[in-house]
Design an enzyme around this catalytic site. Sequence first.
Site, PDB file in Angstrom:
ATOM      1  CB  THR A   1     -78.018 -20.214 -55.495  1.00  0.00           C
ATOM      2  OG1 THR A   1     -77.317 -19.125 -56.093  1.00  0.00           O
ATOM      3  CG2 THR A   1     -77.471 -21.522 -56.051  1.00  0.00           C
ATOM      4  CB  CYS A   2     -81.095 -22.588 -51.946  1.00  0.00           C
ATOM      5  SG  CYS A   2     -81.808 -24.045 -51.170  1.00  0.00           S
TER       6      CYS A   2
ATOM      7  CB  CYS B   1     -80.536 -27.043 -52.134  1.00  0.00           C
ATOM      8  SG  CYS B   1     -79.631 -25.589 -51.660  1.00  0.00           S
TER       9      CYS B   1
ATOM     10  CE  LYS C   1     -78.309 -30.680 -54.574  1.00  0.00           C
ATOM     11  NZ  LYS C   1     -77.245 -30.180 -53.672  1.00  0.00           N
TER      12      LYS C   1
ATOM     13  CB  ALA D   1     -79.321  -3.013 -55.373  1.00  0.00           C
TER      14      ALA D   1
ATOM     15  N   GLY E   1     -64.697 -32.026 -59.026  1.00  0.00           N
ATOM     16  CA  GLY E   1     -64.557 -33.020 -57.979  1.00  0.00           C
ATOM     17  C   GLY E   1     -65.286 -32.673 -56.704  1.00  0.00           C
TER      18      GLY E   1
ATOM     19  CE1 TYR F   1     -73.334 -28.905 -53.086  1.00  0.00           C
ATOM     20  CE2 TYR F   1     -71.180 -28.138 -52.390  1.00  0.00           C
ATOM     21  CZ  TYR F   1     -72.498 -27.881 -52.685  1.00  0.00           C
ATOM     22  OH  TYR F   1     -73.001 -26.606 -52.589  1.00  0.00           O
TER      23      TYR F   1
ATOM     24  CD  GLU G   1     -75.215 -32.861 -54.504  1.00  0.00           C
ATOM     25  OE1 GLU G   1     -75.478 -33.007 -53.302  1.00  0.00           O
ATOM     26  OE2 GLU G   1     -75.271 -31.753 -55.065  1.00  0.00           O
TER      27      GLU G   1
ATOM     28  CB  THR H   1     -79.321 -23.262 -47.995  1.00  0.00           C
ATOM     29  OG1 THR H   1     -79.112 -23.141 -49.406  1.00  0.00           O
ATOM     30  CG2 THR H   1     -80.622 -22.570 -47.633  1.00  0.00           C
TER      31      THR H   1
ATOM     32  CB  ALA I   1     -76.759 -34.575 -47.101  1.00  0.00           C
TER      33      ALA I   1
ATOM     34  CG  HIS J   1     -84.267 -54.598 -35.205  1.00  0.00           C
ATOM     35  ND1 HIS J   1     -83.060 -54.789 -35.835  1.00  0.00           N
ATOM     36  CD2 HIS J   1     -84.975 -55.748 -35.377  1.00  0.00           C
ATOM     37  CE1 HIS J   1     -83.027 -55.994 -36.361  1.00  0.00           C
ATOM     38  NE2 HIS J   1     -84.182 -56.612 -36.095  1.00  0.00           N
TER      39      HIS J   1
ATOM     40  CD  GLU K   1     -80.979 -52.141 -35.841  1.00  0.00           C
ATOM     41  OE1 GLU K   1     -81.112 -52.430 -34.627  1.00  0.00           O
ATOM     42  OE2 GLU K   1     -81.545 -52.765 -36.757  1.00  0.00           O
TER      43      GLU K   1
END
Length: 451
Positions: A41-42, A47, A50, A114, A174, A176, A180, A310, A341, A436, A441
């Site tokens: 799938t990934c 992932c 996407k 299989a 609803g 991710y 996305e 994954t 994420a 910075h 930071e």
Amino acid sequence: MTYDFDLFVIGAGSGGVRAARFAAGFGAKVAVAESRYLGGTCVNVGCVPKKLLVYGAHFADDFEQAAGFGWSLEDAQFDWGQLIANKNREIERLNGIYRNLLVNSGVTLLEGHAKLTGAHEVEIDGQRYSAEHILIATGGWPQIPDIPGKELAISSNEAFYLKDLPKRVLVVGGGYIAVEFAGIFQGLGAKTSLLYRGDLFLRGFDGGVREHLKDELQKRGMDLQFNSDIQRIERQDDGSLKATLKDGRELVADCVFYATGRRPMLDNLGLENTGVELDPRGFIRVDDLYQTTAPSILAIGDVIGRVQLTPVALAEGMAVARRLFKPEQYRPVDYQNIPTAVFSQPPIGTVGLTEEQALEQGYQVQIFESRFRPMKLTLTEVQEKTLMKLVVDADTDRVLGCHMVGPDAGEIIQGLGIALKAGATKQQFDETIGVHPTAAEEFVTLRTPSR
């Protein structure tokens, strides 16, 4: 007894390939069977493609913000067909890499469906193979609710291969994936509505994160419809789709996209020929060593329904290979503090406990929170804000959770995941010198508890 293989893996997704490669590297005789595409799938419908579409959708923001930095961009044109063609070419390249990884590791690759015919036996295209251990890593599959007109809707599998970008899209769900893809469609120019049957999307994520993302998506003009669900879908004379909601409202779109969950892919797997049992949710039941109720058969990844990510499947595959063939290197998978994420727009990065989870587990918590306009946006008219949040154990000063909504959240949260895994305290965050000027930071300059 002599077997054809020491390990027979069903499914060449991330977890299956990792287990097979490592097992072969430890000297085991290994076979992998795959009936669809290498990488699972990934790589093919998850992932990787996407994230490529998310990158594509972000250019609309980049073009809008460019004027603030002196760039004049006129008549930018988007070609959906070009994006999909380029995406397909990259996926084909990755398929080849997975093939080489297996073959070069000494794994026997069998391309076909299989089916288990016993505790130590698998059949592919009429040919039977025996194995001391069989590993099921067949992953998950999108499911669309059984409503009238469900055949008119698409899932994430089909979304990656649409010939044209729909002008109007209803995204239902609803989780991710729904959030996305709603961002992808809207960012690429489609009029997008996100429907969810609950009060607020991303159940299980930190409440502050959920509310913040809702506000930011509404700023971008996305139509969010909570407590909404489709009762039926009908094709109209002009080719468009009419979705009738359970409250009687009617919405018209060119595409209805469902992201309402995934089921374990167990179709025609032959589990009835073994002692493998399913849990109440329909996933394969395994113990802490990924053994099913048939001791010679193991299962990992999305098909066991634990943490469906994954990197988790990769870790589980490695754990199985080590335990079976290199036990001195075995260590169990730690499911605590897994960074993750959501590639929404803006994206989410999160690791550790949410505020709600920390309270439920009895912690006395301090919350450190900051909302600010990213530096990149100060020369533009864009009013998007970034959220950063720390959940801290008031008794021990240990940081229990880190949460972020904003640019590069996924990249930033990876490093914080290491800190939480190491048991970092808020004092150690405070004593770390920031880079910075960056958004990151802010995580080491949060001095005053917000509550």
